[in-house]
Scaffold this motif. Structure first.
Motif, PDB file in Angstrom:
ATOM      1  N   ALA A 194       0.824  -1.211   0.000  1.00 20.51           N
ATOM      2  CA  ALA A 194       0.000   0.000   0.000  1.00 20.51           C
ATOM      3  C   ALA A 194       0.859   1.261   0.000  1.00 20.51           C
ATOM      4  CB  ALA A 194      -0.938   0.001   1.205  1.00 20.51           C
ATOM      5  N   THR A 195       2.020   1.203   0.632  1.00 18.60           N
ATOM      6  CA  THR A 195       2.922   2.355   0.627  1.00 18.60           C
ATOM      7  C   THR A 195       3.478   2.600  -0.760  1.00 18.60           C
ATOM      8  OG1 THR A 195       3.524   1.768   2.894  1.00 18.60           O
ATOM      9  CG2 THR A 195       4.918   3.366   1.771  1.00 18.60           C
ATOM     10  N   VAL A 196       3.787   1.538  -1.495  1.00 19.09           N
ATOM     11  CA  VAL A 196       4.276   1.685  -2.869  1.00 19.09           C
ATOM     12  C   VAL A 196       3.213   2.337  -3.745  1.00 19.09           C
ATOM     13  CG1 VAL A 196       5.245   0.468  -4.846  1.00 19.09           C
ATOM     14  CG2 VAL A 196       5.710  -0.346  -2.548  1.00 19.09           C
ATOM     15  N   ALA A 197       1.974   1.883  -3.624  1.00 19.30           N
ATOM     16  CA  ALA A 197       0.886   2.476  -4.406  1.00 19.30           C
ATOM     17  C   ALA A 197       0.681   3.948  -4.056  1.00 19.30           C
ATOM     18  CB  ALA A 197      -0.403   1.694  -4.181  1.00 19.30           C
ATOM     19  N   ALA A 198       0.834   4.300  -2.794  1.00 22.69           N
ATOM     20  CA  ALA A 198       0.680   5.696  -2.385  1.00 22.69           C
ATOM     21  C   ALA A 198       1.776   6.571  -2.977  1.00 22.69           C
ATOM     22  CB  ALA A 198       0.686   5.791  -0.862  1.00 22.69           C
ATOM     23  N   PHE A 199       3.012   6.076  -3.006  1.00 18.75           N
ATOM     24  CA  PHE A 199       4.107   6.857  -3.582  1.00 18.75           C
ATOM     25  C   PHE A 199       3.956   6.986  -5.095  1.00 18.75           C
ATOM     26  CE2 PHE A 199       6.529   6.202   0.387  1.00 18.75           C
ATOM     27  CZ  PHE A 199       6.991   7.492   0.555  1.00 18.75           C
ATOM     28  N   ILE A 200       3.377   5.997  -5.764  1.00 14.24           N
ATOM     29  CA  ILE A 200       3.118   6.116  -7.203  1.00 14.24           C
ATOM     30  C   ILE A 200       2.102   7.227  -7.459  1.00 14.24           C
ATOM     31  CG2 ILE A 200       2.121   4.931  -9.192  1.00 14.24           C
ATOM     32  CD1 ILE A 200       3.356   2.356  -8.168  1.00 14.24           C
ATOM     33  N   ARG A 201       1.066   7.274  -6.640  1.00 16.62           N
ATOM     34  CA  ARG A 201       0.075   8.346  -6.795  1.00 16.62           C
ATOM     35  C   ARG A 201       0.697   9.718  -6.515  1.00 16.62           C
ATOM     36  NH1 ARG A 201      -3.191   4.278  -4.224  1.00 16.62           N
ATOM     37  NH2 ARG A 201      -4.849   3.555  -5.640  1.00 16.62           N
ATOM     38  N   LEU A 202       1.551   9.795  -5.510  1.00 15.89           N
ATOM     39  CA  LEU A 202       2.201  11.070  -5.211  1.00 15.89           C
ATOM     40  C   LEU A 202       3.112  11.505  -6.348  1.00 15.89           C
ATOM     41  CD1 LEU A 202       3.123  10.611  -1.437  1.00 15.89           C
ATOM     42  CD2 LEU A 202       1.380  12.115  -2.396  1.00 15.89           C
ATOM     43  N   ALA A 203       3.823  10.567  -6.947  1.00 11.81           N
ATOM     44  CA  ALA A 203       4.703  10.903  -8.070  1.00 11.81           C
ATOM     45  C   ALA A 203       3.901  11.419  -9.262  1.00 11.81           C
ATOM     46  CB  ALA A 203       5.532   9.680  -8.464  1.00 11.81           C
ATOM     47  N   MET A 204       2.755  10.797  -9.539  1.00 12.99           N
ATOM     48  CA  MET A 204       1.938  11.247 -10.649  1.00 12.99           C
ATOM     49  C   MET A 204       1.246  12.572 -10.348  1.00 12.99           C
ATOM     50  SD  MET A 204       2.527   9.226 -13.051  1.00 12.99           S
ATOM     51  CE  MET A 204       1.365  10.041 -14.140  1.00 12.99           C
ATOM     52  N   ILE A 205       0.890  12.812  -9.108  1.00 12.03           N
ATOM     53  CA  ILE A 205       0.335  14.118  -8.738  1.00 12.03           C
ATOM     54  C   ILE A 205       1.363  15.212  -8.979  1.00 12.03           C
ATOM     55  CG2 ILE A 205      -0.418  15.504  -6.766  1.00 12.03           C
ATOM     56  CD1 ILE A 205      -1.810  13.023  -5.692  1.00 12.03           C
ATOM     57  N   ARG A 206       2.593  14.942  -8.640  1.00 13.65           N
ATOM     58  CA  ARG A 206       3.667  15.909  -8.888  1.00 13.65           C
ATOM     59  C   ARG A 206       3.830  16.196 -10.374  1.00 13.65           C
ATOM     60  NH1 ARG A 206       9.086  14.880  -9.932  1.00 13.65           N
ATOM     61  NH2 ARG A 206      10.506  16.608  -9.454  1.00 13.65           N
ATOM     62  N   ILE A 207       3.763  15.153 -11.190  1.00  9.73           N
ATOM     63  CA  ILE A 207       3.914  15.343 -12.634  1.00  9.73           C
ATOM     64  C   ILE A 207       2.744  16.138 -13.208  1.00  9.73           C
ATOM     65  CG2 ILE A 207       3.967  14.114 -14.839  1.00  9.73           C
ATOM     66  CD1 ILE A 207       5.497  11.894 -13.424  1.00  9.73           C
ATOM     67  N   MET A 208       1.536  15.818 -12.790  1.00  2.00           N
ATOM     68  CA  MET A 208       0.368  16.515 -13.320  1.00  2.00           C
ATOM     69  C   MET A 208       0.315  17.962 -12.852  1.00  2.00           C
ATOM     70  SD  MET A 208      -2.628  13.594 -13.321  1.00  2.00           S
ATOM     71  CE  MET A 208      -2.328  12.961 -11.674  1.00  2.00           C
ATOM     72  N   LEU A 209       0.726  18.230 -11.606  1.00  3.06           N
ATOM     73  CA  LEU A 209       0.770  19.611 -11.134  1.00  3.06           C
ATOM     74  C   LEU A 209       1.809  20.427 -11.893  1.00  3.06           C
ATOM     75  CD1 LEU A 209       0.402  19.215  -7.265  1.00  3.06           C
ATOM     76  CD2 LEU A 209      -1.259  20.122  -8.863  1.00  3.06           C
ATOM     77  N   ARG A 210       2.908  19.810 -12.216  1.00  3.83           N
ATOM     78  CA  ARG A 210       3.924  20.531 -12.992  1.00  3.83           C
ATOM     79  C   ARG A 210       3.402  20.866 -14.381  1.00  3.83           C
ATOM     80  NH1 ARG A 210       9.919  18.140 -13.191  1.00  3.83           N
ATOM     81  NH2 ARG A 210       9.727  18.810 -11.021  1.00  3.83           N
ATOM     82  N   ARG A 211       2.637  19.971 -14.980  1.00  2.00           N
ATOM     83  CA  ARG A 211       2.074  20.264 -16.292  1.00  2.00           C
ATOM     84  C   ARG A 211       1.044  21.394 -16.214  1.00  2.00           C
ATOM     85  NH1 ARG A 211       1.117  14.736 -19.808  1.00  2.00           N
ATOM     86  NH2 ARG A 211       3.268  13.993 -19.748  1.00  2.00           N
ATOM     87  N   LEU A 212       0.243  21.377 -15.161  1.00  4.07           N
ATOM     88  CA  LEU A 212      -0.754  22.428 -15.024  1.00  4.07           C
ATOM     89  C   LEU A 212      -0.108  23.793 -14.811  1.00  4.07           C
ATOM     90  CD1 LEU A 212      -3.435  20.638 -12.818  1.00  4.07           C
ATOM     91  CD2 LEU A 212      -3.612  21.221 -15.227  1.00  4.07           C
ATOM     92  N   THR A 213       0.950  23.845 -14.020  1.00  5.30           N
ATOM     93  CA  THR A 213       1.629  25.123 -13.791  1.00  5.30           C
ATOM     94  C   THR A 213       2.332  25.605 -15.040  1.00  5.30           C
ATOM     95  OG1 THR A 213       3.521  23.860 -12.925  1.00  5.30           O
ATOM     96  CG2 THR A 213       1.926  24.716 -11.333  1.00  5.30           C
ATOM     97  N   ASN A 214       2.847  24.717 -15.851  1.00  2.57           N
ATOM     98  CA  ASN A 214       3.482  25.133 -17.099  1.00  2.57           C
ATOM     99  C   ASN A 214       2.456  25.677 -18.081  1.00  2.57           C
ATOM    100  OD1 ASN A 214       5.992  24.360 -16.144  1.00  2.57           O
ATOM    101  ND2 ASN A 214       5.907  22.330 -17.067  1.00  2.57           N
ATOM    102  N   LEU A 215       1.278  25.062 -18.110  1.00  2.55           N
ATOM    103  CA  LEU A 215       0.236  25.557 -18.993  1.00  2.55           C
ATOM    104  C   LEU A 215      -0.259  26.934 -18.566  1.00  2.55           C
ATOM    105  CD1 LEU A 215      -1.875  22.326 -19.628  1.00  2.55           C
ATOM    106  CD2 LEU A 215      -0.315  23.468 -21.213  1.00  2.55           C
ATOM    107  N   SER A 216      -0.422  27.137 -17.265  1.00  3.04           N
ATOM    108  CA  SER A 216      -0.890  28.432 -16.767  1.00  3.04           C
ATOM    109  C   SER A 216       0.172  29.526 -16.979  1.00  3.04           C
ATOM    110  CB  SER A 216      -1.258  28.333 -15.292  1.00  3.04           C
ATOM    111  OG  SER A 216      -0.121  27.929 -14.525  1.00  3.04           O
ATOM    112  N   ALA A 217       1.447  29.151 -16.861  1.00  7.58           N
ATOM    113  CA  ALA A 217       2.510  30.139 -17.060  1.00  7.58           C
ATOM    114  C   ALA A 217       2.611  30.546 -18.529  1.00  7.58           C
ATOM    115  CB  ALA A 217       3.845  29.565 -16.584  1.00  7.58           C
ATOM    116  N   SER A 218       2.430  29.593 -19.433  1.00  9.65           N
ATOM    117  CA  SER A 218       2.501  29.913 -20.860  1.00  9.65           C
ATOM    118  C   SER A 218       1.300  30.712 -21.336  1.00  9.65           C
ATOM    119  CB  SER A 218       2.612  28.628 -21.683  1.00  9.65           C
ATOM    120  OG  SER A 218       1.482  27.800 -21.466  1.00  9.65           O
ATOM    121  N   ALA A 219       0.126  30.500 -20.681  1.00  6.72           N
ATOM    122  CA  ALA A 219      -1.072  31.250 -21.062  1.00  6.72           C
ATOM    123  C   ALA A 219      -0.982  32.696 -20.584  1.00  6.72           C
ATOM    124  CB  ALA A 219      -2.310  30.573 -20.481  1.00  6.72           C
TER     125      ALA A 219
END
Length: 219
Positions: A194-219
């Motif tokens: 369960a800890t491994v699955a939680a860290f996978i979700r955290l890693a993907m949240i980090r990636i998706m947040l970075r994409r959202l911030t890049n999109l907002s900065a470019s707009a």
């Protein structure tokens, strides 16, 4: 201090002297079994058995963490550890994840990642692309428990040598490469699945947040 020493008579010294000589007759030798047994019975629990306060307390038993969530052995790949099943969209963003012991086959783990919760969150998914490990009627039957998933196997060519980019299949391979950049996911360090699955979700949240911030900065 002087008055107390003067009141301590010689008879009292003589009465205590034999007991002190009996216990400390051999100062450099190990104490007898009776003395050690009495010391363990009457001493504090925090003190070690040998009487040295600088030594840590001896553990009563081995740690049981690995027995609570054990790892498995994959007979096909000849490796020991855990397997990670992820479900991603066409952009490679995480939808569902399941982690279990390596002894469980991929076709049996399909129902863990394609569960009822995933069907309720993403009812519009109709077709799932997977590798050869999910091939066969057993994988389709396990996936059909939670909904009408249509699993399409992307087969690896017989003439392929080494790594080769396959249609649709490279998307999930890229996502696995993304999460492997994280230190806690580069190797199987965790004790619980369960800890491994939680860290996978955290890693993907980090990636998706970075994409959202890049999109907002470019707009």
């Amino acid at each position: 201090m002087e008055s107390a020493a003067e009141r301590f008579s010689a008879e009292e010294h003589g009465a205590l002297l034999p007991d002190a000589m009996e216990l400390g007759r051999n100062a450099g030798a190990r104490p007898s079994r009776a003395v050690r047994r009495n010391a363990r019975a009457g001493g504090a629990r925090s003190e070690p058995d040998n009487g040295n306060h600088r030594q840590p307390e001896r553990q009563g038993g081995s740690k049981r963490g690995k027995n609570l969530d054990p790892q498995g052995f994959d007979a096909g790949k000849k490796v020991k550890g855990r397997k990670r099943h992820i479900l991603v969209d066409t952009l490679g963003l995480l939808l569902s994840v399941a982690v279990h012991a390596a002894s469980i086959q991929d076709r049996d783990g399909a129902c863990l990642v394609l569960d009822e919760r995933t069907r309720a969150l993403f009812p519009f998914i109709e077709r799932v692309y997977a590798d050869g490990g999910y091939r066969g009627p057993k994988a389709r039957a396990n996936a059909a428990i939670s909904g009408k998933w249509k699993i399409e196997i992307v087969k690896r060519p017989d003439t392929a040598e080494g790594f080769e980019v396959l249609p649709k299949r490279w998307i999930v391979e890229r996502t696995l490469a993304w999460i492997s950049r994280c230190r806690r996911l580069a190797r199987d360090f965790e004790r619980y699945a369960a800890t491994v699955a939680a860290f996978i979700r955290l890693a993907m949240i980090r990636i998706m947040l970075r994409r959202l911030t890049n999109l907002s900065a470019s707009a």
